[in-house]
Design a protein around this motif. Structure first.
Motif, PDB file in Angstrom:
ATOM      1  N   SER A  26      -5.892   3.048   3.680  1.00 29.48           N
ATOM      2  CA  SER A  26      -5.737   4.503   3.663  1.00 29.48           C
ATOM      3  C   SER A  26      -5.906   5.080   5.063  1.00 29.48           C
ATOM      4  CB  SER A  26      -6.752   5.138   2.703  1.00 29.48           C
ATOM      5  OG  SER A  26      -8.073   4.836   3.111  1.00 29.48           O
TER       6      SER A  26
ATOM      7  N   GLU B 192      -2.733   4.444   6.974  1.00 24.89           N
ATOM      8  CA  GLU B 192      -1.686   5.402   6.610  1.00 24.89           C
ATOM      9  C   GLU B 192      -1.929   6.757   7.263  1.00 24.89           C
ATOM     10  OE1 GLU B 192       1.155   5.190   4.961  1.00 24.89           O
ATOM     11  OE2 GLU B 192       0.864   3.017   4.769  1.00 24.89           O
TER      12      GLU B 192
ATOM     13  N   SER C 286       5.907   9.776   4.838  1.00 27.76           N
ATOM     14  CA  SER C 286       4.476   9.456   4.901  1.00 27.76           C
ATOM     15  C   SER C 286       3.793   9.831   3.586  1.00 27.76           C
ATOM     16  CB  SER C 286       3.826  10.196   6.073  1.00 27.76           C
ATOM     17  OG  SER C 286       3.946  11.593   5.887  1.00 27.76           O
ATOM     18  N   ASP C 287       2.602   9.287   3.379  1.00 26.22           N
ATOM     19  CA  ASP C 287       1.898   9.475   2.105  1.00 26.22           C
ATOM     20  C   ASP C 287       1.631  10.937   1.749  1.00 26.22           C
ATOM     21  OD1 ASP C 287       1.959   6.806   1.627  1.00 26.22           O
ATOM     22  OD2 ASP C 287      -0.148   6.417   2.129  1.00 26.22           O
TER      23      ASP C 287
ATOM     24  N   LYS D 121       4.870  12.441   0.581  1.00 27.74           N
ATOM     25  CA  LYS D 121       5.276  11.839  -0.694  1.00 27.74           C
ATOM     26  C   LYS D 121       4.407  12.377  -1.833  1.00 27.74           C
ATOM     27  CE  LYS D 121       5.184   7.461   0.587  1.00 27.74           C
ATOM     28  NZ  LYS D 121       5.339   5.982   0.528  1.00 27.74           N
TER      29      LYS D 121
END
Length: 676
Positions: free
Chosen positions: A5, A8, A56-57, A60
């Protein structure tokens, strides 16, 4: 070691920095009037990192939570980056005559995201009509009428999330309130079938009261989420924006965790305003969402299917129908709550036994949603000095909760007496104890006898002052049940149907609380029916007939007092399970009443003999009480702490004068005075 995490997040920050860099560079190139090739190359690099950034997270997550498309994500990104670098947007804004202010117009954002080409019309149409980013209020425009030229803004909650995706979000909303999902064992025990059935995405709650439905939704929320949300419905159509904002903020605050929402009046709101229906359709597509709403009063299957079709035709609505929990379920709930409390106060309480829990369930019909609160209040009443027996503390809490005001038809009364404080004839006392047992063992009687009818109806009759009302209060004290004295003046009405309406309200409220109803001096309303010679007679007879019906179905304790049993309708007398006479006390009972009456420090002189008073004066218990009270008052007024014969004689004379007593009473008074 760096977690996945964290990796990311580092990558997200890198793309954000690069995107900002090329955004600023584009602005600088435009300010310097650089050659078109340099501007074009920078623009292409901007698009490259724009594509990486929306992959990117955090982006998203936004896409998933709100069900957005890539075009909307690009628009959100440009506005976000522009807000991070406000000084860099000036040169870009100056490219067009119509761009004024601190933000980009939609036209400019479409250009910067390369969405203004051949597919521009299609993109504009989607943004105008189906954009979820706009419907959720993530993208906002200052002027909806000038769609393309109006400046675009980003909601502060989404901007905050993109700025710091891992930070916690402080949730505040006026219309969508958040509550901790605390586990409530009582609800679980009361509705085991519903918890076995479980909840789906959309759930229709039916039956019982709003408080219990809310408690069920909250308990189901505790199984899926750490927080649940209650939408406070508002009939004002302008509240839709506030509710939308609250729900959008909820999604950000939960960051993909399960969201449980209870929208009480969803059906009514959607029926009145299409905007609510549109919001509901957005809400049901939020991942891990669970929605509860109250169904209409109409339980017809066809009507409910229309509700489902209107709200969301492609979504299955699960019906969770709440029915009154059984006695066994309520008993289990009390036991479970007691054990829960014992876990926290092991050394300071004696928990409920199963028999005690069953008695609470049987005698006190408190809403199952209130049981946890009552248990918490009981814990607050604990003493640190000794072991606390939970049963009497809970019993007092239940009694206080049920002893609510039921309007002008009856007055809640706190019983002042116990049976052992009364002086009664042997037969009267035996019948009262039998009446107590009938109430206490009603469940066992219902199982052991054929055609058993719940509820207890009793008539207390006898001369004035013989203790009828006192006995009713004593029964309420022994049973520890809510006690109401009916206001007969507000029950009877000259208007047709009003008396029946008042009685229906009174009996319904009393049954809900398992209360004791006392009709004192009941002759006024339970009188004999007469020949219907006038409309008044017909109205009166209708009231009596209605009373007979309600007596048959009333599950509580109904007590009547009267001085003249013969005045009551014979149909009532047949329905009483107990008809108890309160006779005037005999000589020995009067002597006992005289001796019990002197409670305080002010006492009669030693030469005043209670047995002689009982022999000479045939007073009722109420009269003796009045005489003693008046004698004490006379003593206080002359600053004496003892009652002599002259003071007592003066008090007795006052009581006799109330009855206009004649020669015989005066003779008795003279005889008594002569004996001293």
């Amino acid at each position: 070691m760096v977690s996945s995490s964290d990796k990311e997040l580092i990558k997200y920050q890198k793309y954000q920095d690069l995107l900002s860099h090329y955004f600023i560079k584009l602005s600088q190139l435009l300010s310097a009037n650089a050659d078109p090739k340099s501007i074009s190359e920078n623009f292409e690099e901007l698009q490259q990192y724009l594509e990486l950034f929306i992959g990117s997270d955090p982006l998203k997550a936004i896409k998933k939570w709100y069900n957005l498309d890539d075009v909307e994500l690009r628009l959100i990104t440009i506005i976000f980056i522009a807000n991070l670098n406000p000084d860099s947007i000036g040169p870009i804004l100056s490219l067009s005559w119509y761009e004024q202010g601190k933000n980009f117009s939609l036209e400019r954002i479409l250009f910067l995201t390369q969405q203004a080409g051949s597919d521009k019309n299609n993109n504009i149409f989607r943004l105008l009509n189906t954009s979820k980013a706009k419907r959720w209020g993530i993208l906002k425009q200052d002027d909806e009428c000038s769609f393309l030229m109006s400046t675009c803004r980003l909601s502060s909650d989404v901007f905050s999330f993109l700025l710091s995706p891992h930070a916690s979000y402080e949730y505040v909303s006026e219309f969508v309130h958040s509550y901790p999902a605390n586990h409530c064992r009582a609800i679980s025990c009361g509705f085991p079938r519903l918890f076995l059935q479980g909840a789906s995405v959309v759930n229709r709650l039916c039956g019982l009261d709003s408080q219990t439905r809310t408690a069920l939704a909250a308990e189901m929320a505790s199984r899926q989420s750490r927080v649940w949300y209650l939408i406070l419905g508002d009939e004002n159509e302008y509240a839709i924006d506030d509710i939308t904002t609250g729900l959008r903020q909820m999604i950000v605050a939960e960051k993909g965790n399960p969201c449980v929402v209870y929208w009480k009046n969803l059906w009514q709101s959607c029926k009145q305003h299409s905007a609510y229906r549109a919001l509901f359709c957005l809400l049901v597509h939020v991942p891990k969402i669970v929605i509860f709403y109250d169904c209409t009063n109409n339980s017809d299957t066809y009507q409910n299917s229309l509700v489902e079709q209107m709200l969301c035709p492609n979504m299955t609505h699960t019906e969770l129908k709440l029915t009154t929990p059984s006695l066994e379920s309520i008993t289990c709930a009390w036991v479970s709550l007691s054990q829960q409390l014992l876990e926290r106060h092991q050394d300071s309480i004696i928990p409920l036994s199963r028999d005690e829990a069953r008695t609470l369930a049987q005698m006190y019909p408190v809403p199952i949603s209130a049981m946890s609160t009552l248990m918490s209040k009981a814990a607050m009443a604990f003493s640190d000095d000794h072991l606390n027996h939970l049963y009497p503390i809970l019993q007092a809490q239940c009694l206080a909760l049920l002893s609510e005001d039921i309007g002008s038809l009856a007055k809640a009364s706190k019983p002042r007496y116990l049976l052992n404080q009364m002086t009664l004839s042997g037969d009267t006392q035996a019948q009262l104890l039998e009446l107590l047992d009938r109430i206490r063992f009603s469940e066992q009687l219902s199982q052991a006898t054929l055609d058993y009818k719940t509820g207890v109806q009793a008539l207390f009759w006898g001369k004035p002052g013989t203790g009828k009302t006192m006995a009713a209060e004593a029964l309420a004290s022994e049973l520890k049940l809510p006690f109401y004295r009916v206001n007969l003046a507000n029950i009877a009405s000259k208007w047709i149907g009003e008396t029946e309406k008042h009685l229906a309200t009174l009996f319904d409220e009393a049954q809900r609380q398992n209360a004791i109803l006392l009709f004192d001096e009941a002759d006024a309303i339970f009188t004999k029916r007469s020949e219907a010679d006038s409309s008044h007679d017909k109205n009166s007879n209708m009231g009596v007939s209605f009373l007979l019906q309600r007596m048959e179905t009333f599950d509580g304790v109904l007590l009547l007092t009267t001085n003249f049993k013969s005045n009551l309708d014979d149909a009532f007398l047949r329905r009483f399970k107990s008809v108890i006479e309160f006779p005037l006390p005999d000589k020995s009972a009067r002597a006992e009443l005289w001796s019990k009456a002197w409670l305080g420090t002010i006492q009669p002189e030693d030469d005043i003999d209670n047995k002689v008073l009982a022999e000479i004066f045939e007073f009722s218990p109420s009269q003796i009480s009045n005489i003693v009270e008046r004698a004490i008052l006379f003593s206080l007024s002359i600053n004496k702490n003892i009652i002599d014969k002259s003071i007592l004689a003066k008090s007795i004379r006052r009581e006799l004068d109330k009855q206009s007593s004649g020669y015989l009473a005066n003779k008795k008074m003279s005889d008594w005075l002569a004996n001293i």
